[in-house]
Design an enzyme around this catalytic site. Structure first.
Site, PDB file in Angstrom:
ATOM      1  N   GLY A 140       0.835  -1.200   0.000  1.00  0.00           N
ATOM      2  CA  GLY A 140       0.000   0.000   0.000  1.00  0.00           C
ATOM      3  C   GLY A 140       0.864   1.242   0.000  1.00  0.00           C
ATOM      4  O   GLY A 140       2.065   1.173   0.283  1.00  0.00           O
ATOM      5  N   CYS A 170       5.037  -6.317   1.692  1.00  0.00           N
ATOM      6  CA  CYS A 170       5.413  -4.894   1.684  1.00  0.00           C
ATOM      7  C   CYS A 170       4.702  -4.123   2.817  1.00  0.00           C
ATOM      8  O   CYS A 170       4.992  -4.365   3.984  1.00  0.00           O
ATOM      9  CB  CYS A 170       5.152  -4.297   0.304  1.00  0.00           C
ATOM     10  SG  CYS A 170       6.105  -2.796   0.039  1.00  0.00           S
ATOM     11  N   TYR A 171       3.749  -3.241   2.510  1.00  0.00           N
ATOM     12  CA  TYR A 171       3.066  -2.524   3.600  1.00  0.00           C
ATOM     13  C   TYR A 171       2.445  -3.523   4.582  1.00  0.00           C
ATOM     14  O   TYR A 171       2.465  -3.320   5.791  1.00  0.00           O
ATOM     15  CB  TYR A 171       1.973  -1.606   3.040  1.00  0.00           C
ATOM     16  CG  TYR A 171       1.317  -0.751   4.117  1.00  0.00           C
ATOM     17  CD1 TYR A 171       1.840   0.487   4.459  1.00  0.00           C
ATOM     18  CD2 TYR A 171       0.185  -1.213   4.803  1.00  0.00           C
ATOM     19  CE1 TYR A 171       1.256   1.249   5.462  1.00  0.00           C
ATOM     20  CE2 TYR A 171      -0.401  -0.458   5.801  1.00  0.00           C
ATOM     21  CZ  TYR A 171       0.137   0.783   6.126  1.00  0.00           C
ATOM     22  OH  TYR A 171      -0.430   1.535   7.118  1.00  0.00           O
ATOM     23  N   HIS A 204       7.765  -8.161  -3.654  1.00  0.00           N
ATOM     24  CA  HIS A 204       6.455  -8.491  -4.223  1.00  0.00           C
ATOM     25  C   HIS A 204       6.507  -9.811  -4.992  1.00  0.00           C
ATOM     26  O   HIS A 204       6.946  -9.839  -6.146  1.00  0.00           O
ATOM     27  CB  HIS A 204       6.008  -7.371  -5.177  1.00  0.00           C
ATOM     28  CG  HIS A 204       5.636  -6.116  -4.451  1.00  0.00           C
ATOM     29  ND1 HIS A 204       4.378  -5.889  -3.947  1.00  0.00           N
ATOM     30  CD2 HIS A 204       6.380  -5.041  -4.120  1.00  0.00           C
ATOM     31  CE1 HIS A 204       4.348  -4.714  -3.336  1.00  0.00           C
ATOM     32  NE2 HIS A 204       5.547  -4.175  -3.421  1.00  0.00           N
ATOM     33  N   GLU A 238       4.072 -11.346  -6.233  1.00  0.00           N
ATOM     34  CA  GLU A 238       2.967 -11.421  -7.206  1.00  0.00           C
ATOM     35  C   GLU A 238       3.333 -10.855  -8.572  1.00  0.00           C
ATOM     36  O   GLU A 238       2.628 -11.109  -9.546  1.00  0.00           O
ATOM     37  CB  GLU A 238       1.726 -10.687  -6.646  1.00  0.00           C
ATOM     38  CG  GLU A 238       1.830  -9.161  -6.520  1.00  0.00           C
ATOM     39  CD  GLU A 238       2.509  -8.671  -5.252  1.00  0.00           C
ATOM     40  OE1 GLU A 238       3.297  -9.433  -4.665  1.00  0.00           O
ATOM     41  OE2 GLU A 238       2.293  -7.517  -4.854  1.00  0.00           O
ATOM     42  N   SER A 254     -25.825  -6.764 -24.628  1.00  0.00           N
ATOM     43  CA  SER A 254     -25.226  -5.753 -25.504  1.00  0.00           C
ATOM     44  C   SER A 254     -24.465  -6.397 -26.651  1.00  0.00           C
ATOM     45  O   SER A 254     -24.088  -5.720 -27.597  1.00  0.00           O
ATOM     46  CB  SER A 254     -24.254  -4.887 -24.693  1.00  0.00           C
ATOM     47  OG  SER A 254     -23.111  -5.654 -24.366  1.00  0.00           O
ATOM     48  N   GLY A 255     -24.220  -7.702 -26.532  1.00  0.00           N
ATOM     49  CA  GLY A 255     -23.397  -8.364 -27.540  1.00  0.00           C
ATOM     50  C   GLY A 255     -21.928  -8.369 -27.142  1.00  0.00           C
ATOM     51  O   GLY A 255     -21.114  -9.010 -27.786  1.00  0.00           O
ATOM     52  N   GLY A 256     -21.578  -7.640 -26.067  1.00  0.00           N
ATOM     53  CA  GLY A 256     -20.211  -7.681 -25.539  1.00  0.00           C
ATOM     54  C   GLY A 256     -19.995  -8.997 -24.787  1.00  0.00           C
ATOM     55  O   GLY A 256     -20.950  -9.740 -24.545  1.00  0.00           O
ATOM     56  N   VAL A 257     -18.716  -9.243 -24.429  1.00  0.00           N
ATOM     57  CA  VAL A 257     -18.394 -10.537 -23.823  1.00  0.00           C
ATOM     58  C   VAL A 257     -19.149 -10.759 -22.504  1.00  0.00           C
ATOM     59  O   VAL A 257     -19.734 -11.825 -22.280  1.00  0.00           O
ATOM     60  CB  VAL A 257     -16.867 -10.642 -23.558  1.00  0.00           C
ATOM     61  CG1 VAL A 257     -16.528 -11.915 -22.813  1.00  0.00           C
ATOM     62  CG2 VAL A 257     -16.111 -10.591 -24.864  1.00  0.00           C
ATOM     63  N   ASP A 258     -19.169  -9.741 -21.636  1.00  0.00           N
ATOM     64  CA  ASP A 258     -19.716  -9.966 -20.296  1.00  0.00           C
ATOM     65  C   ASP A 258     -21.207 -10.295 -20.338  1.00  0.00           C
ATOM     66  O   ASP A 258     -21.657 -11.252 -19.705  1.00  0.00           O
ATOM     67  CB  ASP A 258     -19.491  -8.737 -19.399  1.00  0.00           C
ATOM     68  CG  ASP A 258     -18.028  -8.337 -19.337  1.00  0.00           C
ATOM     69  OD1 ASP A 258     -17.187  -9.172 -19.707  1.00  0.00           O
ATOM     70  OD2 ASP A 258     -17.736  -7.199 -18.926  1.00  0.00           O
ATOM     71  N   SER A 259     -21.969  -9.499 -21.089  1.00  0.00           N
ATOM     72  CA  SER A 259     -23.410  -9.782 -21.096  1.00  0.00           C
ATOM     73  C   SER A 259     -23.712 -11.054 -21.899  1.00  0.00           C
ATOM     74  O   SER A 259     -24.645 -11.779 -21.585  1.00  0.00           O
ATOM     75  CB  SER A 259     -24.215  -8.583 -21.606  1.00  0.00           C
ATOM     76  OG  SER A 259     -24.001  -8.362 -22.971  1.00  0.00           O
ATOM     77  N   SER A 260     -22.884 -11.354 -22.906  1.00  0.00           N
ATOM     78  CA  SER A 260     -23.119 -12.585 -23.678  1.00  0.00           C
ATOM     79  C   SER A 260     -22.871 -13.827 -22.828  1.00  0.00           C
ATOM     80  O   SER A 260     -23.644 -14.784 -22.874  1.00  0.00           O
ATOM     81  CB  SER A 260     -22.210 -12.632 -24.906  1.00  0.00           C
ATOM     82  OG  SER A 260     -22.490 -11.541 -25.747  1.00  0.00           O
ATOM     83  N   LYS A 296     -11.667 -10.638 -16.198  1.00  0.00           N
ATOM     84  CA  LYS A 296     -12.038 -10.682 -17.620  1.00  0.00           C
ATOM     85  C   LYS A 296     -11.564 -11.968 -18.315  1.00  0.00           C
ATOM     86  O   LYS A 296     -12.311 -12.569 -19.076  1.00  0.00           O
ATOM     87  CB  LYS A 296     -11.418  -9.467 -18.334  1.00  0.00           C
ATOM     88  CG  LYS A 296     -11.941  -9.257 -19.734  1.00  0.00           C
ATOM     89  CD  LYS A 296     -13.214  -8.468 -19.707  1.00  0.00           C
ATOM     90  CE  LYS A 296     -13.856  -8.306 -21.032  1.00  0.00           C
ATOM     91  NZ  LYS A 296     -15.071  -7.480 -20.933  1.00  0.00           N
TER      92      LYS A 296
END
Ligand code: XMP
Length: 527
Positions: A66, A93-94, A182, A184, A236-242, A383
């Site tokens: 942080g 770290c923090y 870090h 990650e 909407s035809g986008g990935v998430d709503s599809s 995503k």
């Protein structure tokens, strides 16, 4: 709208690593690394309520880095409940610094910030560094100002660097570990091994969070939540709503009602393609609302970009609500393709945590008298996990890998006033550009590509005749996060070919220009 219920995992059956966020730019990466081990992980702000932490019942906790300094008063601290849970803790770290301070060690501010590569030397064997021999050194990534200068009483030193004598430490008997570097980030070579050791060997998590199980589990969750009632989804035809549509279809079939609004600002044939795929091929319960005329009527005479965005957004809500209102007696739930980054962005801390309706944004608000619960089956997915799920559910690859398309669509790619004629010209030009990118295997090499209709006419010669005609700009960018972007160095021959096709095939266009601006200072879109 009613308070929404959380449609997330049935968390009773899976192991969870809680990532407590102290504001690091790498927090999401920590969660990604854990999920890559097939263990679920959830990010919560450091000041989340005790009750939420207890309800989550995690198997282990990672404290993120942080930007604050524990040497200042009123900076974040680890909530006591974390220690009471008596589960493994890893501070980064923090997270390490506040852990050290809360156990009675000392943290000092160094005059210069250490940022970049460093080499740590292992001073002692530790389960966290299983697979590395004592005395070996590891390349790591550091990014800190403060550092632990005195070990807390109950801790042993595990590793050090030349500039940070206490680079890793562990509790003498409890499973509490801390790292100054870090693990990650990919710059820390073998950082994944350290995280894997913590998650699988210290926390003993079962790596069972797999995509096919996940789909089955989500289907059961939705069935349990929704029963025989009906769900409305703005597609909407986008990935998430599809992906949301396909998952819900698997769970509840015809009890899912999808609404797709054709706002007259879509890409060429987009409404037809969506209808063919979801209605004809997949047999989804889909209503396509042809609202082209309403949008164009509202947009007539408007050239200001923000006004256009507002009108498009408001008109969408009106049209969608109008359709929803007609169905309101049969619908009990509203589904949304909210994904994890949307959730994190809207909840930096407990106090700000708000269930914001995804706003760039296809579904706005619904009329107050509509009493619906929210169904958000992708709410805790990144995503790429949504894409993976879409692939398993059979969403065509070209939809999964499609470039992002803004909510206001071609409305922000026609500079100045929008008319149906300009939309048609832009759709044709854009379709040529995209088809050629695909043909030349360049589509997947750029992050976003499109055409823009410019508000100027330029002179051209056709046969012997001079005439003023429209100008199309083509834009292609390469970016990871869309916050910064570089213009794509597409081959000249390719650009020449696209330009030729556009001016030859679209009568109203006499000139094509290529946008060679990066972001910043330019933005990706022109408006
Ligand atoms: P800019 O133009 O801000 O774009 O560099 C960054 C990304 O956001 C998209 N974008 C939008 N998306 N509504 C959206 O849903 C909008 O009003 C909007 N404006 C820009 C843009 O396409 C790019 O991917």
């Amino acid at each position: 709208m009613k308070d929404s219920k959380d449609l997330a995992l049935d968390k009773k059956n899976i192991d969870i690593i809680l990532v407590l966020d102290f504001g690091s730019q790498y927090t999401q990466l920590i969660a990604r690394r854990v999920r890559e081990l097939d263990v679920f992980s959830e990010i919560l702000p450091w000041d989340i309520s005790t009750e939420k932490i207890r309800n989550l019942n995690p198997n282990g906790i990672i404290l993120s880095g942080g930007p604050d300094s524990v040497t200042s008063a009123n900076t974040p601290r680890i909530p006591e409940v974390i220690f009471e849970l008596d589960i493994p803790i890893l501070g980064i770290c923090y997270g390490m610094q506040t852990l050290a301070e809360q156990f009675g060690g000392q943290v000092t501010a160094s005059s210069s910030k250490e940022f970049g590569h460093a080499t740590i030397n292992l001073e002692k064997t530790s389960v966290l560094f299983d697979g590395f021999s004592s005395g070996s050194s590891i390349d790591v990534w550091m990014s800190h100002g403060d550092q632990v200068s005195t070990l807390p009483d109950e801790f042993n030193l595990v590793a050090s660097t030349s500039s940070a004598p206490i680079a890793a430490m562990e509790h003498v008997e409890r499973p509490i570990f801390a790292l100054q570097f870090h693990p990650e980030v990919t710059h820390t070579k073998q950082g994944n091994t350290v995280i894997e050791n913590f998650v699988l060997k210290v926390c003993n998590c079962n790596p069972a969070w797999k995509m096919d199980n996940l789909i089955e589990q989500r289907i059961l969750d939705v069935k349990q939540m929704v029963g025989n009632q009906k769900v409305l989804l703005g597609l909407s035809g986008g990935v998430d709503s599809s992906v949301t549509a396909m998952l819900l279809d698997r769970a509840i079939g015809k009890n899912l009602i999808c609404i797709f609004v054709d706002n007259g600002l879509l890409r060429k044939n987009e409404a037809e393609d969506v209808e063919r795929l979801f209605k004809d091929t997949m047999d989804l319960n889909l209503l396509v609302i042809d609202a082209k005329k309403i949008f164009h009527r509202h947009l007539k005479g408007i050239s200001d970009s923000e006004m256009k965005r507002k009108i498009i957004g408001r008109t969408f809500i009106d049209v969608f609500d109008n359709e929803a209102e007609k169905l309101k007696d049969e619908i009990n739930f509203l589904a949304q393709g909210t994904i994890y980054p949307d959730v994190i962005e809207s909840s930096e801390s407990e106090s700000k945590e708000a269930r914001v309706i995804k706003s760039h944004h296809n579904v706005g608000g619904l009329p107050d008298d509509m009493n619906m619960d929210l169904v958000e089956p992708l709410r805790d997915l990144f995503k790429d996990e949504v894409r993976k799920m879409g692939a398993e559910l059979g969403l065509p690859i070209e939809m999964l890998n499609r470039h992002p398309f803004p909510g206001p669509g071609l409305g922000v790619r026609i500079l100045g006033e929008i008319t149906p004629e300009k939309v048609k010209i832009l759709q044709e030009a854009d379709a040529i550009f995209i088809a050629e990118l695909i043909k030349a295997n360049l589509y997947d090499q750029v992050s976003q590509a499109f055409c823009v209709f410019l508000p100027v006419k330029s002179v051209g010669v056709v046969g012997d005749e001079r005439r003023y005609a429209d100008v199309i700009a083509i834009r292609a960018v390469e970016t990871v996060d869309f916050m910064t972007a570089a213009w794509a160095k597409l081959p000249y021959e390719f650009l020449a070919h696209v330009s030729n096709r556009i001016v030859n095939e679209i009568e109203d266009v006499s000139r094509v220009v290529y946008d060679i601006s990066s972001k910043p200072p330019a933005t990706i879109e022109w408006e």
